[in-house]
Design a protein around this motif. Structure first.
Motif, PDB file in Angstrom:
ATOM      1  N   ASN A 141      49.551  77.867  23.672  1.00 28.21           N
ATOM      2  CA  ASN A 141      50.061  76.599  24.180  1.00 28.21           C
ATOM      3  C   ASN A 141      49.895  76.469  25.689  1.00 28.21           C
ATOM      4  OD1 ASN A 141      51.164  74.121  23.448  1.00 28.21           O
ATOM      5  ND2 ASN A 141      53.235  74.738  24.049  1.00 28.21           N
TER       6      ASN A 141
ATOM      7  N   CYS B 287      52.032  84.747  11.481  1.00 30.22           N
ATOM      8  CA  CYS B 287      52.551  84.461  10.140  1.00 30.22           C
ATOM      9  C   CYS B 287      51.804  85.312   9.115  1.00 30.22           C
ATOM     10  CB  CYS B 287      52.390  82.981   9.808  1.00 30.22           C
ATOM     11  SG  CYS B 287      53.432  81.902  10.813  1.00 30.22           S
TER      12      CYS B 287
ATOM     13  N   GLU C 254      62.819  82.092   8.881  1.00 34.90           N
ATOM     14  CA  GLU C 254      61.435  81.991   8.436  1.00 34.90           C
ATOM     15  C   GLU C 254      61.073  83.216   7.600  1.00 34.90           C
ATOM     16  OE1 GLU C 254      59.285  79.448   8.887  1.00 34.90           O
ATOM     17  OE2 GLU C 254      60.926  78.325   9.808  1.00 34.90           O
TER      18      GLU C 254
ATOM     19  N   GLU D 291      57.649  87.245  15.557  1.00 36.39           N
ATOM     20  CA  GLU D 291      57.399  87.130  16.991  1.00 36.39           C
ATOM     21  C   GLU D 291      56.924  88.468  17.546  1.00 36.39           C
ATOM     22  OE1 GLU D 291      59.910  87.081  21.162  1.00 36.39           O
ATOM     23  OE2 GLU D 291      60.935  86.800  19.247  1.00 36.39           O
TER      24      GLU D 291
ATOM     25  N   GLU E  58      58.663  81.091  25.178  1.00 33.38           N
ATOM     26  CA  GLU E  58      57.411  80.351  25.150  1.00 33.38           C
ATOM     27  C   GLU E  58      56.179  81.225  25.361  1.00 33.38           C
ATOM     28  OE1 GLU E  58      57.597  78.850  29.818  1.00 33.38           O
ATOM     29  OE2 GLU E  58      57.705  77.405  28.168  1.00 33.38           O
TER      30      GLU E  58
ATOM     31  N   ALA F  12      57.034  84.233   9.297  1.00 34.50           N
ATOM     32  CA  ALA F  12      56.757  84.182  10.737  1.00 34.50           C
ATOM     33  C   ALA F  12      57.429  85.326  11.482  1.00 34.50           C
ATOM     34  CB  ALA F  12      57.220  82.844  11.304  1.00 34.50           C
TER      35      ALA F  12
ATOM     36  N   ASN G  62      52.087  79.864  19.313  1.00 35.72           N
ATOM     37  CA  ASN G  62      53.416  79.422  19.706  1.00 35.72           C
ATOM     38  C   ASN G  62      53.325  78.042  20.351  1.00 35.72           C
ATOM     39  OD1 ASN G  62      56.018  79.088  20.604  1.00 35.72           O
ATOM     40  ND2 ASN G  62      56.139  81.057  21.669  1.00 35.72           N
ATOM     41  N   THR G  63      53.706  77.018  19.617  1.00 31.59           N
ATOM     42  CA  THR G  63      53.656  75.646  20.128  1.00 31.59           C
ATOM     43  C   THR G  63      55.057  75.102  20.391  1.00 31.59           C
ATOM     44  OG1 THR G  63      53.662  74.759  17.867  1.00 31.59           O
ATOM     45  CG2 THR G  63      51.517  75.189  18.889  1.00 31.59           C
ATOM     46  N   GLY G  64      56.026  76.013  20.469  1.00 29.79           N
ATOM     47  CA  GLY G  64      57.399  75.591  20.680  1.00 29.79           C
ATOM     48  C   GLY G  64      58.102  75.187  19.406  1.00 29.79           C
ATOM     49  N   GLN G  65      57.510  75.532  18.247  1.00 32.05           N
ATOM     50  CA  GLN G  65      58.086  75.135  16.966  1.00 32.05           C
ATOM     51  C   GLN G  65      59.369  75.891  16.643  1.00 32.05           C
ATOM     52  OE1 GLN G  65      55.516  77.134  17.527  1.00 32.05           O
ATOM     53  NE2 GLN G  65      54.614  78.012  15.661  1.00 32.05           N
ATOM     54  N   PHE G  66      59.609  77.024  17.312  1.00 33.33           N
ATOM     55  CA  PHE G  66      60.828  77.793  17.064  1.00 33.33           C
ATOM     56  C   PHE G  66      61.623  77.862  18.362  1.00 33.33           C
ATOM     57  CE2 PHE G  66      57.552  79.824  14.281  1.00 33.33           C
ATOM     58  CZ  PHE G  66      57.994  79.263  13.088  1.00 33.33           C
ATOM     59  N   SER G  67      62.793  77.245  18.380  1.00 32.61           N
ATOM     60  CA  SER G  67      63.581  77.146  19.615  1.00 32.61           C
ATOM     61  C   SER G  67      64.106  78.491  20.088  1.00 32.61           C
ATOM     62  CB  SER G  67      64.758  76.177  19.396  1.00 32.61           C
ATOM     63  OG  SER G  67      65.609  76.637  18.345  1.00 32.61           O
TER      64      SER G  67
END
Length: 324
Positions: free
Chosen positions: A151, A112, A72, A77, A106, A75, A97-102
């Motif tokens: 989330n 961003c 990314e 963390e 969490e 983005a 954080n909606t779980g879009q990045f494995s």
């Protein structure tokens, strides 16, 4: 008892800090108003918050870090952290954080950075934490730790099934990480002060402007608080980066001595520029210091003997001791 309570009064009743009330005294056989009960809670809460607020400056109270999100461009963390704002400890986790990045845990926050305008070669973005105490009803989402846009949601149990309707609401500290993009060009090798003071131009969600309040935090006319958390620095020909832990690590103490070697002033500054507090020895007689302290616009003056500390103790001996 009404089945349709009305919540159109001030959540804190008639509480006014300037009244210096310590208790609501309830008489027997008296009608007890909701304003009085709410004021009673506000009095106790205010006293605790004020005491805790005096302990140290606002800012991150646990380690702050940041990581690139693999693949990314913008983005980043920021792992979960705890911050102190206006006498409250706030856990910040799961924002954006909606779980879009494995690859991202969490409970980590996702920030961003803003794209750089065409033709611009460098840019600094300010990440800040915005906090406000707001009313929570029995019909709203209940965010864990009050982190909006996270989330994590908890079961809202304000409506007791035995009654089936609202009987009381709650005041909740709500917070979110916000980005203030393109806060200006960066001074060489020291971008932080300019980025921090960009909060002076930030607006709260209702359009109120932030102004510096005290203890390292900003406040708007609508009751929102803000503290700087991180800066994102971008260069057109380099990787995009974000630097956390800029607050309160930039708070430093500066000492001023007289020509004879006596300490005459102690300043606590942010980024070497903004004076948070200042302690000045305004008069020195044999064995006595007259000390004036200025913090957040409040002036306090006291006298103490060399080596003593106002209120007891010996921790300031080196500060007020006349050098030989």
């Amino acid at each position: 008892m009404t089945k349709h309570p009305v919540f159109n009064r001030n959540p804190k009743g008639n509480f006014n800090k300037d009244n210096q009330f310590t208790q609501v005294l309830i008489g027997s056989d008296a009608v007890l108003l909701e304003d009085e009960l709410n004021e009673m809670q506000a009095i106790q809460s205010s006293r605790v918050d004020e005491l805790y607020d005096l302990q140290d400056y606002d800012g991150g109270k646990t380690g702050l870090d940041s990581n690139f999100v693999y693949g990314e461009t913008y983005a980043h963390e920021i792992p979960a952290f705890t911050a102190k704002v206006a006498g409250h400890m706030i856990r910040v986790s799961g924002y954006g954080n909606t779980g879009q990045f494995s690859t991202v845990p969490e409970d980590s926050n996702i920030v961003c950075l803003a794209p750089m305008p065409e033709g611009q070669t460098e840019q600094s973005d300010l990440v800040f934490l915005e906090v406000k105490e707001e009313v929570l009803t029995g019909h709203e989402p209940l965010f864990q730790h009050g982190n909006l846009d996270a989330n994590y949601r908890l079961d809202n149990k304000l409506i007791d099934p035995r009654v089936g309707h609202e009987t009381a609401r709650r005041l909740q500290l709500r917070s979110k990480l916000r980005l203030l993009p393109n806060v200006g060009e960066l001074p060489a090798n020291q971008p932080w002060p300019s980025a921090i003071f960009a909060l002076d131009s930030a607006l709260d969600p209702l359009g109120g402007r932030y102004v510096y309040d005290q203890n390292g935090r900003w406040r708007s006319e609508n009751g929102y608080y803000a503290i700087p958390i991180a800066t994102g620095v971008k260069y057109k020909d380099r990787l995009y980066g974000i630097t956390t832990a800029l607050w309160p690590e930039l708070i430093k103490t500066y000492l001023t001595y007289s020509e004879s070697g006596d300490l005459i002033q102690v300043d606590t500054r942010l980024g070497g520029v903004f004076v948070l507090s200042s302690t000045k020895i305004t008069h020195r007689a044999e064995g006595i210091d007259k000390v004036t302290n200025v913090k957040d616009g409040r002036v306090t003056t006291w006298q103490c003997a060399y080596g003593s500390v106002p209120g007891g103790g010996t921790g300031m001996y080196a500060v007020f001791k006349k050098e030989s």
